[in-house]
Scaffold this motif. Structure first.
Motif, mmCIF file in Angstrom:
data_model
loop_
_atom_site.group_PDB
_atom_site.id
_atom_site.type_symbol
_atom_site.label_atom_id
_atom_site.label_comp_id
_atom_site.label_asym_id
_atom_site.label_seq_id
_atom_site.Cartn_x
_atom_site.Cartn_y
_atom_site.Cartn_z
ATOM 1 N N ASP A 84 0.854 -1.180 0.000
ATOM 2 C CA ASP A 84 0.000 0.000 0.000
ATOM 3 C C ASP A 84 0.896 1.237 0.000
ATOM 4 N N ASN A 85 0.724 2.095 -1.000
ATOM 5 C CA ASN A 85 1.637 3.230 -1.151
ATOM 6 C C ASN A 85 1.591 4.195 0.023
ATOM 7 N N ALA A 86 0.406 4.517 0.496
ATOM 8 C CA ALA A 86 0.279 5.544 1.532
ATOM 9 C C ALA A 86 0.904 5.101 2.847
ATOM 10 N N GLY A 98 -1.624 -6.853 -22.639
ATOM 11 C CA GLY A 98 -1.765 -5.893 -21.545
ATOM 12 C C GLY A 98 -2.177 -4.532 -22.078
ATOM 13 N N MET A 99 -2.871 -3.760 -21.254
ATOM 14 C CA MET A 99 -3.329 -2.428 -21.644
ATOM 15 C C MET A 99 -2.319 -1.393 -21.182
ATOM 16 N N ALA A 100 -1.788 -0.620 -22.130
ATOM 17 C CA ALA A 100 -0.774 0.387 -21.812
ATOM 18 C C ALA A 100 -1.405 1.583 -21.121
ATOM 19 N N GLY A 101 -0.563 2.321 -20.399
ATOM 20 C CA GLY A 101 -0.997 3.560 -19.781
ATOM 21 C C GLY A 101 -1.831 3.403 -18.536
ATOM 22 N N ARG A 102 -1.901 2.199 -17.955
ATOM 23 C CA ARG A 102 -2.718 1.980 -16.762
ATOM 24 C C ARG A 102 -1.876 1.962 -15.491
ATOM 25 N N ILE A 103 -0.654 1.441 -15.583
ATOM 26 C CA ILE A 103 0.240 1.415 -14.427
ATOM 27 C C ILE A 103 1.627 1.871 -14.872
ATOM 28 N N ALA A 104 2.343 2.494 -13.950
ATOM 29 C CA ALA A 104 3.738 2.873 -14.188
ATOM 30 C C ALA A 104 4.605 1.683 -13.794
ATOM 31 N N GLY A 107 -1.919 4.673 -8.396
ATOM 32 C CA GLY A 107 -2.036 5.690 -7.364
ATOM 33 C C GLY A 107 -2.216 5.151 -5.964
ATOM 34 N N ARG A 108 -2.409 3.824 -5.808
ATOM 35 C CA ARG A 108 -2.664 3.267 -4.483
ATOM 36 C C ARG A 108 -1.719 2.153 -4.089
ATOM 37 N N ARG A 109 -1.224 1.386 -5.046
ATOM 38 C CA ARG A 109 -0.480 0.182 -4.701
ATOM 39 C C ARG A 109 0.773 0.045 -5.540
ATOM 40 N N THR A 110 1.722 -0.679 -4.985
ATOM 41 C CA THR A 110 2.924 -1.081 -5.721
ATOM 42 C C THR A 110 2.977 -2.601 -5.736
ATOM 43 N N VAL A 111 3.263 -3.170 -6.895
ATOM 44 C CA VAL A 111 3.367 -4.627 -7.034
ATOM 45 C C VAL A 111 4.751 -4.943 -7.591
ATOM 46 N N ALA A 112 5.430 -5.881 -6.957
ATOM 47 C CA ALA A 112 6.760 -6.303 -7.396
ATOM 48 C C ALA A 112 6.734 -7.801 -7.684
ATOM 49 N N VAL A 113 7.341 -8.199 -8.811
ATOM 50 C CA VAL A 113 7.297 -9.593 -9.267
ATOM 51 C C VAL A 113 8.704 -10.040 -9.649
ATOM 52 N N TRP A 114 9.038 -11.255 -9.246
ATOM 53 C CA TRP A 114 10.272 -11.908 -9.708
ATOM 54 C C TRP A 114 9.908 -13.285 -10.243
ATOM 55 N N GLN A 119 -9.936 -1.348 -12.093
ATOM 56 C CA GLN A 119 -9.473 -0.089 -12.656
ATOM 57 C C GLN A 119 -8.352 0.473 -11.788
ATOM 58 N N PRO A 120 -7.103 0.448 -12.260
ATOM 59 C CA PRO A 120 -6.012 1.015 -11.456
ATOM 60 C C PRO A 120 -6.281 2.466 -11.089
ATOM 61 N N ALA A 121 -5.845 2.856 -9.904
ATOM 62 C CA ALA A 121 -6.028 4.236 -9.446
ATOM 63 C C ALA A 121 -5.090 5.155 -10.206
ATOM 64 N N PRO A 122 -5.550 6.328 -10.593
ATOM 65 C CA PRO A 122 -4.673 7.247 -11.340
ATOM 66 C C PRO A 122 -3.535 7.755 -10.468
ATOM 67 N N LEU A 123 -2.452 8.125 -11.130
ATOM 68 C CA LEU A 123 -1.322 8.718 -10.416
ATOM 69 C C LEU A 123 -1.687 10.128 -9.962
ATOM 70 N N PRO A 124 -1.022 10.641 -8.948
ATOM 71 C CA PRO A 124 -1.309 12.006 -8.482
ATOM 72 C C PRO A 124 -1.053 13.035 -9.573
#
Length: 704
Positions: free
Chosen positions: A333-335, A528-534, A553-560, A592-597
């Motif tokens: 959770d980013n916050a 995958g749909m572009a422009g939805r997550i950084a 805008g709300r979460r970070t996901v890391a994958v290995w 729907q991913p949350a938008p960036l600030p």
């Protein structure tokens, strides 16, 4: 006489051979004594005995219970058995369906709420039943007496044991409330084999917590503790079914449940076997238990439903990728920097994939996943803007000549495009100015662990993966970018204090936003749909590790994704293996991913032509028109006194000149090519000169 017959019948568990155990002469003798006690004014004697016992009642023992790891809402992630292999999960009254408590008290001890530990009427009835029947028909034990027996070591059922049990019941009533006594019963009641307590039983036989029991399930769990081995549904299904139905019939006769409810409950199937205990987040659960072994309950920040979904996703995806491959996934959770999911391996129980190895904490080469932080520092230093042009052409740094992944070069591109395409040469040019040592220091200051060979110092190849890192570190770093550069340590537990962020952020909000905006334009993987997550991908040397880390805008996901043993997998890249898993993980988190600030104050939204002249074109070598001629690169300088100033001489370039010390501007020369600077201490220092056209040159010196 009719009342007497009804009274004698009321406690009878008819048709159950396990309840008709013969006691012989000693049992009948005890029955007679109880009858005589009651006949001789037993109520008064019992009250006196109760007052005497309660005055000296010791504290009840606290039974050992299984260690539990639970999620943020208290949902069970993984329990651990007791050292002897028993499952005994602590249970409170509020953990159980209130109707189960109603059934339990109605069947086992209908006067539980009113007696003081011993039910004189029930004992009298049991004694008279033994006298008239010549055998034990009902025991007369209250729930409190059963708890007293369960708290002690097993002992033969003798007159002395029964009296000791009665005394202990009075002591429990003196020290504990009724809800506390019921909670002990719910924790200690035997349910066959190594299962103790209603929570362990409900999970074992029905795969659910006891607050969600149906009437038939509740009736079975009421019946089992009377004869737990003889009525085990996984071994004696007929006896278990008969015992459950007897409970239902008794409760129907006493008006506790309706005929329609009983009819439906009788149709419920019996469990055919035992289910495994929950085992979500096994790696993190084991780690937390080892770190705090004295605690019986470990509340983590995870979300159990999300954890289950991502474990299933990792297991299915790696099976499709090939034998021996595994994966690790983290969600932050980013916050709050709370970890919401932690998948340490594709399958904890799969030995062919080394499932017990926690790959989220394994040190691996991060490939290109550190590139965004080099760009962020360059943005923060002011030496580049997302629209700054940078050359992607062959260049040498000493004996090293970096190449792009595709072995080609793309000429002049924008800095943002270079990041989106993950070009190697431009990022090395930027790192040469930012400084590898300074990058390493920034990363370590915010809590990232860097693993370098013994005696090695940070160097330019670290920008392409020449350093060891963990998935946990990358998840923390990318969530830092998502927060606008504010660094926070990852939080795994709900009961730990929130650690304060370091005094200085990794970068400022403008630089973090520039970086996130560029990453939002990274080409999406297939389907995958572009422009939805950084996001950013990475592939280590030799195709040993594939990475993908992204945020909204709300979460970070890391994958290995890779092999736990570190063996190469030809063709395994971050884009082909890890990125699809990253996008699938986001799809399970949200539709729907949350938008960036929005852009922070101070962000410059402009094309290249409208940038300040120094930021329109980036150059990293003296061939671009500016060169530091003194001190030479690698020189050792005497720091002098506290107020001493050292000289720096420049040739070429267009005035004015700006001097940066470790990336921070410290001096400006409007009409000359000599600048003065004061070292901030001893050790290695990087000096960078930028001219009016943005051309630059750097040297690293050692101040002694």
């Amino acid at each position: 006489m009719g009342f007497l017959k009804g009274f004698l019948k009321s406690g009878r568990d008819q048709g159950d051979p396990s309840r008709l155990c013969r006691r012989g002469r000693r049992t009948l003798l005890f029955a007679g004594m109880v009858v005589l006690l009651l006949a001789a004014g037993g109520f008064a004697g019992l009250l006196g005995m109760r007052a005497y016992v309660q005055a000296s009642a010791p504290l009840p023992p606290q039974p050992d219970v299984s260690r539990e790891v639970v999620d943020r809402e208290g949902r069970l992630l993984r329990p651990f058995s007791l050292p002897d292999g028993r499952w005994r999960l602590a249970a409170r009254l509020e953990d159980v369906d209130p109707r189960f408590i109603t059934l339990l008290e109605a069947y086992e001890d209908k006067r539980f709420r009113s007696h003081g530990g011993i039910d004189v009427l029930a004992l009298g009835r049991a004694a008279m039943q033994m006298v008239f029947e010549g055998r034990v028909v009902s025991g007369g034990s209250t729930l409190t007496m059963q708890v007293a027996r369960l708290l002690e070591q097993p002992r033969p059922r003798t007159l002395g044991a029964k009296l000791a049990q009665m005394r202990r019941a009075l002591e429990l009533e003196a020290r504990l409330s009724k809800p506390e006594i019921v909670s002990l019963y719910l924790t200690l009641a035997p349910y066959g084999g190594n299962i103790e307590g209603v929570r362990a039983a409900a999970l074992t036989y029905f795969g659910k917590e006891p607050h969600r029991l149906s009437l038939g399930e509740a009736a079975l769990l009421v019946a089992l503790p009377q004869s737990p081995e003889a009525r085990r549904p996984d071994r004696q299904p007929r006896q278990a079914l008969a015992a459950r139905n007897r409970v239902l019939d008794r409760l129907l006769a006493e008006g506790v449940v309706s005929a329609d409810e009983v009819r439906l409950a009788r149709r419920e199937p019996m469990p055919s076997g035992r289910l495994p205990m929950p085992a979500l987040a096994p790696h993190l659960a084991q780690q937390q238990l080892s770190a705090r072994p004295a605690l019986t309950r470990h509340p983590l920040t995870l979300d159990a439903p999300l954890q289950a979904q991502l474990e299933e996703l990792a297991r299915g995806r790696t099976q499709a990728l090939g034998r021996g491959l595994s994966a690790a996934i983290m969600v932050v959770d980013n916050a709050s920097a709370e970890v919401r999911a932690y998948v340490g391996a594709a399958d904890f129980f799969d030995r062919s994939r080394a499932g017990e190895v926690d790959l989220a904490r394994a040190v691996r080469s991060p490939g290109s996943t550190l590139k965004p932080f080099i760009y962020a520092m360059a943005f923060d230093d002011g030496i580049a803007h997302p629209e700054t042009l940078i050359a992607d052409r062959p260049v040498r740094f000493g004996a090293w000549r970096p190449e792009n992944f595709d072995k080609g070069f793309h000429g002049t591109v924008s800095v943002c495009r270079a990041l989106q395409w993950s070009l190697n040469v431009p990022v090395v040019r930027l790192l040469d100015v930012v400084g590898p040592q300074r990058l390493a220091s920034h990363l370590q200051q915010v809590g990232a662990g860097l693993e370098l060979p013994a005696g090695a110092a940070p160097a330019l190849p670290m920008g392409l993966g020449g350093v060891g890192m963990r998935l946990t570190d990358l998840a923390m770093l990318y969530s830092t970018l998502a927060r606008g550069g504010e660094a926070k340590s990852l939080r795994f537990r709900m009961d730990e204090e929130i650690l304060a962020a370091p005094q200085a952020p990794f970068v400022g909000p403008v630089a973090a936003w520039y970086t996130a905006r560029c990453l939002l334009g990274t080409p999406a993987p297939a389907h995958g749909m572009a422009g939805r997550i950084a996001f950013k991908t990475g592939t280590s040397y030799g195709y040993r590790d594939s990475w993908a880390v992204g945020f909204d805008g709300r979460r970070t996901v890391a994958v290995w994704v890779g092999r736990p043993d570190g063996q190469p997998v030809p063709g395994l890249t971050g884009r082909s293996a890890a990125a699809p898993l990253l996008f699938d993980a986001f799809a399970r988190i949200t539709r729907q991913p949350a938008p960036l600030p929005p852009a922070p104050r101070g962000a410059l939204l402009a094309g290249n032509a409208r940038l300040p002249p120094p930021q329109r074109q980036f150059g990293a070598t003296a061939d671009n028109g500016v060169q530091v001629v003194f001190p030479p690169d690698g020189a050792r300088l005497d720091a002098g006194g506290a107020e001493a100033s050292l000289v720096l001489k420049v040739e070429g370039g267009i005035l004015p000149l700006t001097l940066l010390l470790d990336g921070a501007p410290i001096a400006r020369a409007e009409n000359r090519r000599i600048l003065f600077w004061s070292p901030r201490g001893t050790g290695f220092t990087r000096l960078t000169v930028i001219d009016a056209e943005g051309m630059s040159d750097s040297v690293t010196v050692r101040v002694e």
